[in-house]
Structure formats: structure tokens, C-alpha cells
Design a protein around this motif. Structure first.
Motif, PDB file in Angstrom:
ATOM      1  N   ALA A   1       0.827  -1.202   0.000  1.00 48.08           N
ATOM      2  CA  ALA A   1       0.000   0.000   0.000  1.00 48.08           C
ATOM      3  C   ALA A   1       0.864   1.257   0.000  1.00 48.08           C
ATOM      4  O   ALA A   1       0.548   2.239  -0.666  1.00 48.08           O
ATOM      5  CB  ALA A   1      -0.921   0.000   1.212  1.00 48.08           C
ATOM      6  N   VAL A   2       1.966   1.221   0.754  1.00 45.54           N
ATOM      7  CA  VAL A   2       2.860   2.383   0.748  1.00 45.54           C
ATOM      8  C   VAL A   2       3.525   2.530  -0.621  1.00 45.54           C
ATOM      9  O   VAL A   2       3.579   3.619  -1.198  1.00 45.54           O
ATOM     10  CB  VAL A   2       3.949   2.261   1.838  1.00 45.54           C
ATOM     11  CG1 VAL A   2       4.886   3.455   1.779  1.00 45.54           C
ATOM     12  CG2 VAL A   2       3.318   2.171   3.198  1.00 45.54           C
TER      13      VAL A   2
ATOM     14  N   ARG B   1       2.587   1.608  -3.465  1.00 48.58           N
ATOM     15  CA  ARG B   1       1.668   2.074  -4.490  1.00 48.58           C
ATOM     16  C   ARG B   1       1.628   3.596  -4.576  1.00 48.58           C
ATOM     17  O   ARG B   1       1.307   4.160  -5.609  1.00 48.58           O
ATOM     18  CB  ARG B   1       0.269   1.564  -4.180  1.00 48.58           C
ATOM     19  CG  ARG B   1      -0.292   0.725  -5.292  1.00 48.58           C
ATOM     20  CD  ARG B   1      -1.489  -0.012  -4.802  1.00 48.58           C
ATOM     21  NE  ARG B   1      -1.099  -1.393  -4.606  1.00 48.58           N
ATOM     22  CZ  ARG B   1      -1.258  -2.336  -5.502  1.00 48.58           C
ATOM     23  NH1 ARG B   1      -1.811  -2.069  -6.592  1.00 48.58           N
ATOM     24  NH2 ARG B   1      -0.858  -3.567  -5.287  1.00 48.58           N
ATOM     25  N   GLN B   2       1.933   4.261  -3.465  1.00 50.82           N
ATOM     26  CA  GLN B   2       1.888   5.719  -3.483  1.00 50.82           C
ATOM     27  C   GLN B   2       3.157   6.345  -4.028  1.00 50.82           C
ATOM     28  O   GLN B   2       3.234   7.553  -4.190  1.00 50.82           O
ATOM     29  CB  GLN B   2       1.689   6.243  -2.063  1.00 50.82           C
ATOM     30  CG  GLN B   2       0.404   5.758  -1.466  1.00 50.82           C
ATOM     31  CD  GLN B   2       0.214   6.312  -0.087  1.00 50.82           C
ATOM     32  OE1 GLN B   2       0.652   7.401   0.203  1.00 50.82           O
ATOM     33  NE2 GLN B   2      -0.452   5.554   0.746  1.00 50.82           N
TER      34      GLN B   2
ATOM     35  N   ALA C   1       0.190   9.930  -9.830  1.00 56.25           N
ATOM     36  CA  ALA C   1       0.858   9.052  -8.880  1.00 56.25           C
ATOM     37  C   ALA C   1       0.487   9.392  -7.440  1.00 56.25           C
ATOM     38  O   ALA C   1       0.199   8.509  -6.642  1.00 56.25           O
ATOM     39  CB  ALA C   1       2.358   9.163  -9.069  1.00 56.25           C
TER      40      ALA C   1
ATOM     41  N   ALA D   1      -2.821   8.429  -6.100  1.00 57.06           N
ATOM     42  CA  ALA D   1      -3.040   7.012  -5.830  1.00 57.06           C
ATOM     43  C   ALA D   1      -3.336   6.748  -4.364  1.00 57.06           C
ATOM     44  O   ALA D   1      -3.545   5.618  -3.970  1.00 57.06           O
ATOM     45  CB  ALA D   1      -1.822   6.204  -6.238  1.00 57.06           C
TER      46      ALA D   1
ATOM     47  N   VAL E   1      -5.735   2.382  -2.345  1.00 56.36           N
ATOM     48  CA  VAL E   1      -5.479   1.230  -1.491  1.00 56.36           C
ATOM     49  C   VAL E   1      -6.760   0.406  -1.356  1.00 56.36           C
ATOM     50  O   VAL E   1      -7.823   0.953  -1.106  1.00 56.36           O
ATOM     51  CB  VAL E   1      -5.016   1.710  -0.110  1.00 56.36           C
ATOM     52  CG1 VAL E   1      -4.797   0.546   0.802  1.00 56.36           C
ATOM     53  CG2 VAL E   1      -3.756   2.505  -0.265  1.00 56.36           C
TER      54      VAL E   1
ATOM     55  N   LEU F   1      -2.871   2.357   6.362  1.00 54.67           N
ATOM     56  CA  LEU F   1      -1.560   2.856   6.729  1.00 54.67           C
ATOM     57  C   LEU F   1      -1.503   3.249   8.192  1.00 54.67           C
ATOM     58  O   LEU F   1      -0.478   3.688   8.668  1.00 54.67           O
ATOM     59  CB  LEU F   1      -1.210   4.055   5.864  1.00 54.67           C
ATOM     60  CG  LEU F   1      -1.152   3.709   4.388  1.00 54.67           C
ATOM     61  CD1 LEU F   1      -0.730   4.907   3.583  1.00 54.67           C
ATOM     62  CD2 LEU F   1      -0.183   2.572   4.162  1.00 54.67           C
TER      63      LEU F   1
END
Lengths: 437, 491
Positions: free
Chosen positions: A347-348, A350-351, B428, B431, B435, B460
Motif C-alpha cells: 500500500a505504501v 503504491r503511493q 501518482a 493514488a 489502497v 496505513l
């Protein structure tokens, strides 16, 4: 600092110039040396024909060489001096200037290219920057190929009978340069193989893929310059180089941003170390060893980049843990826990704007190997290896025993967790002295 | 069409009418005219336009094939040259509606520009360029490229002025200056095409000229993509901090913005401005090195713990050491907690020994710390914060920077809700919302005190391997950050 080392701020496990097949290098160097000697001797004996043309093309090549970028010694690096390459090829294919036939032969072409390349590379040589010999050898061999194919045909008048001076002539030149580019790719891959010991197939594939980019632009410009000089005289040279200069400029900017990008990714990878979640250097070691294993398994350059980024960032999910895992080693954790950290890491990642595949690899690094893509298998295996070696070293098993015991442990778990082929590739890389600890 | 103001509609009609007038003489040119060249070039341009707008190129592909149009301007008389642009412009994909109007507009605009270029070229040269014409033909060719550039920029600016009511200065000046150099290069490439087109080698050779142009556009598109990805990665570094320290969420981005405000006021631009933005964004990145428990601690910090937290500038400097382009920004990360009177940390530098960037970021940092609302207190009004900064100028902050910030705030205001350049970070950074939802199912609910929802995806938020939650805090009586003057705004 060369571009390559700026882009990849840590050592690769292979010493870059560990000779693997020295005879290939020796043969190529001998051939190039013989060509150079013969061409110089021949030109000196017969004198230079059309000196102003030779001077103009020589100047173009020298300027292009002065403006070159990077060392160009690594596979996947594109042609460092596109302008010089295009100029040399154009001279090799030059039939007429300003509608008057020229009479310089293949030997003169080689002599001029050799002298101009050396003159342009002199400042770099004096500053001791980068290996230029490989580059020069390749340039001589490829230009020699093109000139030997073209000049005798032209000077004997065979080309005037067929294809004549129509559209087919342009196509003929293009075909000739396409063949030359193929030769160049084969040469580059052979040299890279001899230098690094990486498998030939993937290297050649990467080189051929590189041809589609700047390689085709160089060939097209070479043909255009040869034809334009025939039509419009030597004035065409400066004018007709401009689009290629533009290409070179874009390539340079692209290279710069790529290098910065790699640095930033490496910094992001260091986060977990500075935050105390993983041992120092872990991410870099996994990336470097993973790259070596990936090469061993024949991955292509783009796949290797994905692998490298994923390996650098594979532990980033741990940042979301309030308390660090002991020694940062996730392998002893229960599988569900490992998978959760992997998902968080994905998830991290992806950023970060890296390709989607990287996040996928990070996410699936804790899955059983049968569910994983090859890159994720490599990351998992190499990560486990590095964790295990670190743990054994803490327990007091120094020297060669740590790596051997770690490999043994991995082999025992090939039933479910680690792919047998990857573990064996890792063993081969390590046996060649690729241990990066 | 309904959304367009009346002036814009009148303007469009005028331009369209002019284009038709320009092309009209083509009808009278009869069979002797080089119609074959017109058709070939028009087809080529249409094909190239489609090729250039395909996904890998995106919007940067626009204009990659202007050499075809300029070659037409060199090869053909003005009315016919203008026609060459029409099919390509009509067939090109348009992103925003009204599509039909936009296509017609592009066709008219390009057609007039090519027409003008052809006129200008005819003033100084004849239509078949050969060797004796060099190098003098370069002059009319450059003039023609210039005419193309000026006319298309003027027409483009006109639509901005009439339809979107931009000021004429912004609508005309920047596009005109920005397009000159590329159009001159396109002019040279067009000249090459024209020369080869009429040679014995024919149009096939002329096509080869386009390949390097296409490749450079392709590389440029990749460059833009990687640049966006790189900026997203920088932001990911920041988000990694946000994972650990939930109280300062969005803080980094806003400090970057405030730093840029100050820097603009000081007259910085270009690369330095960009570096300062990154300095602001990354100033707290070293908090990654501080144990999460400490960052989230309830209650007052012991001197020992405070010392650990005060290590974060050095951690940050260490982390970004490998990133070459940050350069001056690294000094700002290391020194943003220094004070003008020398009582700051880590080195206790004073006065002008503190790097310029660090003095800027210190002011921006304190300003945002005061004005932003945190869960344990409300943010102060902007005016009160500026007043506080002024009070501490000279001892803690550089008065120059405080003054610059105050002036910039007077001029532009402060809109903290808008993140700095979410648009600049391209898709980007967007994004964040990507998630997968099912991830949050993995997070123990105890670890999710419902503060500041929605800024980061649930996945997160903190999880602990032992599933111990951090514990919910009582925001009102938390003594964690009683704001002791601007200092310590962020620790």
C-alpha cells in the motif's frame, strides 16, 4: 562519477570488470587494432581524397564525441554519443556531395573516424574519466562493416546500376544501417558478457530492445545526412544534426531524472534502517544480490529494475509497526503476520509512483512461492537469506558457515516457501563470490 | 458552444472565416497545382497526429510533427499549404468537449499559421531548395518558422482572452516565448524534409527526418512520467513520516507551500525554488528515525526523550544524503531548528551562519504549526500567528523571512486546505485513494483512534505485531504540546 554509479549508489555483487571470457575481448580488440593499422597505413600511402569532406565529417564526429554522456560500458545504457555515431555512419555511407561523386574508400572512412573519435575523446582520456576503449573498438568495427559493405559497391559503380539514385537508394542505405545496428547489438552483448559474465541471451535481448529507441534515430539520421549532403552539399551537416541534438538533449534529461529517481528510491529504502526496523544495509544487500540472482535466471532489464525497486522497498510495510520486529527479520513471524506486513508495504509502495508491478511484488513477497511471480520469489528468497546470515552471524557463526547454513535452511524449505530454482540460482551466484555481506 | 461567451464566439467565427478566405484561392489554382504533394503531406500529417497522441506519448506528443506542416509551408504556395493541416487537425482526438468546435478551431488556427509561414518563406526563397541556396535559405526558413510560431501563439492567446478572460499578458507572452525555440528546430527539420522531398530520393527519404523527432518526443514523454513518479516518491517519504506521527499530517506539504511563498517574495525562481519546496516538504523526514512510541507519547516528555526527538534533523539529513539534486535543501533539513540567537539545535548556529534555506523553512514550519488545527487544540488565526512570528523575529527567526511571509500572505492569502501541487504530482500522488478497502480489515480496531479520518487510507494507520493499540487519547487535557511560543511548534 559515472552515470551508472550515480544511478545505483551501492556496489553490485560482481566486480564490473571481472573477465569472464577474455578471448572474446582479445579477438575483438585484435580485429579492431588490425583494422585501425591497415586503414591508417592505406590512407597514409594513398593520401586523403576530398579533404574538405573528410574534415567536415571528422569535425562533426569529434564534436559529437565531446558532447557524449556517460560511460556507456554497461548493458542497457544507450549509445552515449548519438551524434558522433550518426556522423560516422553517414560518412561510411556517403556517395555524393553536392551531386558530385566522392571517391574515398572504406580505409579512409575508418582512418577519419578513428582520428576524430580519438580527438573528441582526448579531454575525457586526459581527465581519466571512463573506459573509452570498448567504445572505440565497437565504433571501428561497426563503421568498418558499413563502409566495407557500401564504399566498394559505390566506387565500382555497381550501385548506380541498381538501385540507382531513386527512392530505392534511400531504402538500400536504411537496410544497410539496420544490418549494421544488428551487428553492433551483437558486439555490445558479447563485450558485456565478457566483462560481467552475465548470460548472453538476456543481454542480447536488452540490446535489441535498445535499438528501437535511440538506435533507430541514429540510423535514420545517418541515412538522412548521407542523402542530404548528396543533395545540398556540406552545409547540410550542421542543419541536419539539429533533430538528433534534440534527441540527445531529451535523452540526457531523461537519464538525469532516472538517476535522481533511483537515489530517492534508495533513500526511501533506508527509512526502515534509520527508523531502526531493519539492520543497516539490508535493503541494499537484498537489492544487489536479488539483481544478480535475477540476471542468473535470465530476467530482462525492465524486469530487473522492478526487482531492484521491490527489493529496496520490501520492508517498508514495517514502518507501520509500532514496535520493531527483532532485528527486522520477518521470516520468523507467523505467515499471516508476514503477509499483513507485506500488504501494508504494498500500500505504501503504491503511493510512490513506481510501476504497478513493484507494488505487486512487495505485496506478494510473503506468499508461498507457487502463488508468486518470479520476481517476488527472488525477493523472498534473497531476503530470507540475508536475514538468516545476519542471525547466524549474531549467534557467532562467522566465516563461510553462516552462508552455507543459511542456504541449507532455504533448501529445506523449498517445499512451500522458496522456489527451488531460485535457491539454486542464489547458490550459484554465491559460489561465484557474489556474497555481498 | 452554449458555454462560450459571445465575444469568444465572435472571435471563433472571425478566425474560421479568415481561414476559409486564406484557403479559397486553392480552388482557382486548377490542375496544374501540386495536388499530389498536398494529399501526401496531409495524409502524412493526419497519420502522425494519430500516432503522436497514442497513450505512451499523451499530451507531450502534441506538436511533435509540426515539421510536416512547415515542410508544406516551404514546398507549397500559401493556400495549398494551409490545406495540409486540416485533415490532421479534424481527425485528432480531443480530450474536452465541445469536441467538434475544438477540432474546427485547431484546423483553422493551424491552417492560418501554415499559410502565414508559407507567405513569409516565399518572400526570401523559391520553392525548390537546392545546394546553391545554402546557407542563405536558412534565413527565410527561420523567418517562416517564426511566423508560424507567432501566428499560432497569437491565435491561441486570443481564445484564452475571449473565452477564459485571462489577462492578455499571461495569454500571449509566456506561450510565445516558450514556443520559439522548439518551432525553430521544427523549422530546420521541415527544411530538411522539403529539400529531400524534391530530391531524386523522393518523399521516402523525407520521412526518415521524422524518426528522430518522434523518438525525442517519446523520450520526453517518458521523462515527464518519471518526473511525476519521482515527485510521488518524495511525497511517499513524507507519508512514511505521517504513518508514524499522525499529529502532523499534511504539515509537510503545507510547510513546502509556505516556504515557496517566502522564496517567491525573496525573488527566487527555477531550480532553487523547487529545491526549497522539497526542503519544506522533507524537513521532518528524520522523524522516521524517532521511535514511534515517543512521537505518540501521551503526557509530558522527559528531558531524555526530548533529546531523542531533537535528533530528528540529523536523522533527516542522513536519510536524504544520497539524493543529489536536493543539495541546498539538505542544509535546510539539518538546520531548520536552529535559532537566530544561537539557542537552537542541533549545532546552535546563530545569525547568518544558519543557511538561508533553513531560515526560510524555520519560519514556514512555525507558521504552519501555529495555524493548523491539531486534535488537542485549535489552530490560531493567520493574523495572530504572523503577530507571534514578528514578536520572535530577531531572536528566533530571521526578520527578513518573517517580513517576506507577511507580505506574501497579504498578497495571496493562505489556503491550507488546498495541498501544494496535487496536480503537479500527477496521478501518482492521487493514488492515495487506491489502497484496497479490504486491507483495513487487517488492522486491529484498537489501533484506529478516529482522529483526522480520510487523509491517509486506513491501511496505513498503525498496527502493532502484538495487536496492542496505542490507546485512545483524551485530546483536551493532553499536555503533550502546550504551545510554548513558536519554538517547539514542531519539536
Amino acid at each position: 562519477m559515472s552515470r551508472e554509479s550515480a544511478a545505483r549508489p551501492y556496489a553490485t555483487p560482481h566486480a564490473p570488470y571481472a573477465p569472464h571470457a577474455p578471448y572474446v575481448v582479445a579477438v575483438l580488440y585484435c580485429a579492431a587494432g588490425a583494422l585501425a593499422a591497415v586503414s591508417l597505413a592505406g590512407t597514409l600511402r594513398s593520401g586523403i581524397t576530398d579533404p574538405h569532406v573528410a574534415l567536415a565529417f571528422g569535425g562533426l564526429i569529434a564534436v559529437g564525441e565531446l558532447a557524449r554522456q556517460g560511460a556507456g560500458a554497461h548493458p542497457g545504457d544507450r549509445e552515449p554519443a548519438p551524434l558522433a555515431a550518426a556522423g560516422a555512419l553517414a560518412y561510411a555511407l556517403l556517395g555524393e556531395t553536392d551531386r558530385h561523386p566522392t571517391s574515398h574508400g572504406a580505409l579512409q572512412v575508418l582512418a577519419v573516424v578513428l582520428a576524430a573519435t580519438l580527438a573528441g575523446a582526448a579531454p575525457r582520456l586526459a581527465a581519466g574519466r571512463g573506459p573509452v576503449l570498448d567504445h572505440l573498438v565497437r565504433r571501428l568495427l561497426t563503421v568498418g562493416f558499413a563502409a566495407t559493405c557500401f564504399q566498394p559497391l559505390y566506387n565500382t559503380g555497381a550501385l548506380a546500376r541498381w538501385p540507382g539514385h531513386g527512392p530505392y537508394y534511400a531504402l538500400f542505405l536504411l537496410l544497410l544501417l539496420a544490418l549494421t545496428a544488428l551487428c553492433d547489438a551483437v558486439l555490445r552483448a558479447a563485450l558485456a558478457r565478457a566483462r560481467t559474465g552475465w548470460p548472453y541471451g538476456p543481454l542480447l535481448r536488452d540490446e535489441l530492445r535498445g535499438l528501437l529507441g535511440v538506435g533507430s534515430a541514429i540510423c535514420a539520421t545517418g541515412v538522412v545526412i548521407a542523402l542530404a549532403v548528396a543533395v545540398a552539399g556540406l552545409w547540410a551537416l550542421p542543419v541536419f544534426c539539429v533533430p538528433l541534438l534534440l534527441t540527445q538533449f531529451s535523452l540526457r534529461r531523461h537519464g538525469a531524472v532516472r538517476a535522481t529517481y533511483a537515489q530517492t528510491i534508495a533513500s526511501l529504502a533506508r527509512c526502515t534502517e534509520i527508523a531502526g526496523y531493519t539492520p543497516a544495509g539490508h535493503a541494499r544487500r537484498v537489492a544487489a544480490l536479488g539483481r544478480a540472482v535475477g540476471r542468473e535466471l535470465g530476467l530482462s532489464e525492465p524486469e530487473l529494475t522492478v526487482l531492484e525497486y521491490a527489493a529496496l522497498m520490501h520492508d517498508i510495510g514495517q514502518l507501520s509497526l509500532v514496535d520493531p520486529v527483532p532485528a527486522g527479520a520477518t521470516e520468523p513471524l507467523p505467515p499471516s503476520e508476514q503477509r499483513r506486513i507485506a500488504l501494508l508495504g504494498g500500500a505504501v509502495v503504491r503511493q510512490t509512483g513506481v510501476p504497478e508491478e513493484v507494488a505487486a511484488v512487495v505485496e506478494r513477497q510473503a506468499d508461498p512461492y507457487r502463488d508468486q511471480p518470479l520476481t517476488a520469489r527472488i525477493v523472498r528468497t534473497v531476503n530470507a537469506y540475508d536475514d538468516l546470515v545476519g542471525r547466524f552471524a549474531e549467534d557467532g557463526a562467522h566465516g563461510p558457515y553462516g552462508p552455507l547454513r543459511a542456504l541449507e535452511r532455504l533448501r529445506l524449505a523449498t517445499g512451500r516457501d522458496y522456489a527451488p530454482a531460485v535457491v539454486e540460482a542464489l547458490a550459484r551466484v554465491l559460489a561465484r563470490g557474489g556474497d555481498v555481506r | 458552444m452554449r458555454t462560450l461567451p459571445a465575444t469568444a464566439r465572435a472571435y471563433l467565427l472571425c478566425v474560421g472565416f479568415t481561414a476559409v478566405l486564406c484557403a479559397a484561392p486553392a480552388l482557382r489554382s486548377g490542375r496544374a497545382a501540386p495536388w499530389g504533394t498536398v494529399v501526401a503531406l496531409a495524409a502524412l500529417y493526419a497519420l502522425c497526429e494519430r500516432l503522436a497522441r497514442r497513450p505512451p506519448m499523451g499530451r507531450t506528443g502534441a506538436g511533435a510533427f509540426f515539421p510536416v506542416l512547415l515542410a508544406a509551408a516551404f514546398l507549397l504556395p500559401p493556400p495549398l499549404a494551409g490545406l495540409v493541416a486540416v485533415p490532421g487537425a479534424l481527425a485528432s482526438p480531443v480530450e474536452r468537449s465541445p469536441a467538434r468546435v475544438r477540432r474546427l478551431w485547431h484546423a483553422a488556427r493551424l491552417s492560418i499559421a501554415v499559410h502565414a509561414a508559407s507567405h513569409v518563406f516565399a518572400l526570401g526563397a523559391h520553392r525548390t531548395v537546392t545546394a546553391p541556396d545554402f546557407p542563405y535559405v536558412l534565413l527565410p526558413a527561420a523567418a517562416a518558422a517564426l511566423a508560424f510560431s507567432v501566428v499560432s501563439a497569437l491565435l491561441d492567446g486570443g481564445i484564452l482572452v475571449t473565452a477564459e478572460r485571462s489577462s492578455p499578458r499571461t495569454a500571449w507572452r509566456a506561450p510565445l516565448l516558450g514556443s520559439l525555440a522548439p518551432h525553430l528546430v521544427h523549422g530546420l527539420a521541415g527544411l530538411m524534409m522539403a529539400v529531400l522531398w524534391h530530391s531524386t530520393y523522393g518523399p521516402v527519404a523525407a520521412l526518415l527526418v521524422l524518426l528522430p523527432m518522434y523518438i525525442s518526443c517519446w523520450v520526453l514523454a517518458q521523462y515527464h512520467r518519471e518526473r511525476a513518479a519521482h515527485q510521488a516518491t518524495i511525497r511517499a517519504l513524507v507519508q512514511a513520516v505521517d504513518i508514524k506521527d499522525r499529529y502532523t499530517r499534511g504539515h509537510s506539504e503545507r510547510v513546502g507551500r509556505a516556504s515557496v511563498l517566502i522564496a517567491r517574495e525573496l525573488g527566487m525562481d527555477g531550480d532553487r525554488l523547487e529545491a526549497l519546496r522539497f526542503a519544506g516538504i522533507l524537513h521532518d523526514v528524520g522523524k522516521l528515525g524517532v521511535p514511534t512510541r515517543l512521537l505518540r507519547k501521551n503526557g509530558p516528555l522527559t528531558p531524555q526523550e526530548r533529546r531523542v526527538i531533537e535528533l530528528h534533523p540529523e536523522y533527516g539529513h542522513e536519510m536524504v544524503r544520497g539524493i543529489g539534486f536536493l543539495d541546498e535543501a539538505r542544509a535546510a533539513i539539518l538546520h531548520h531548528h536552529e535559532r537566530l540567537d544561537g539557542s537552537g539545535y542541533p549545532y546552535g548556529l546563530s545569525g547568518h551562519h544558519i543557511p538561508l534555506f533553513a531560515r526560510v523553512v524555520a519560519v514556514a514550519d512555525a507558521f504552519d504549526a501555529m495555524t493548523s488545527t491539531r486534535s488537542y487544540r485549535r489552530g490560531r488565526p493567520v493574523a495572530a500567528a504572523v503577530e507571534e512570528l514578528r514578536r520572535c523575529a530577531g531572536t528566533q527567526f530571521d526578520p527578513l523571512m518573517v517580513g517576506a511571509l507577511a507580505r506574501a500572505l497579504d498578497r495571496h492569502g493562505w489556503h491550507p486546505a488546498v495541498t501544494a501541487d496535487a496536480a503537479g504530482a500527477a496521478g501518482a500522488a492521487g493514488a492515495v485513494g487506491d489502497v484496497p478497502d479490504d486491507l483495513s480489515g487487517n488492522v486491529p480496531s484498537g489501533a484506529l483512534p478516529g482522529v483526522l479520518p480520510g487523509v491517509l487510507p486506513g491501511a496505513l494507520r498503525a498496527v502493532s505485531p502484538a495487536s496492542q493499540g496505542v490507546g485512545t487519547r483524551a485530546p483536551e487535557d493532553s499536555p503533550r504540546r502546550p504551545f510554548p511560543g513558536p519554538r517547539g511548534g514542531t519539536r
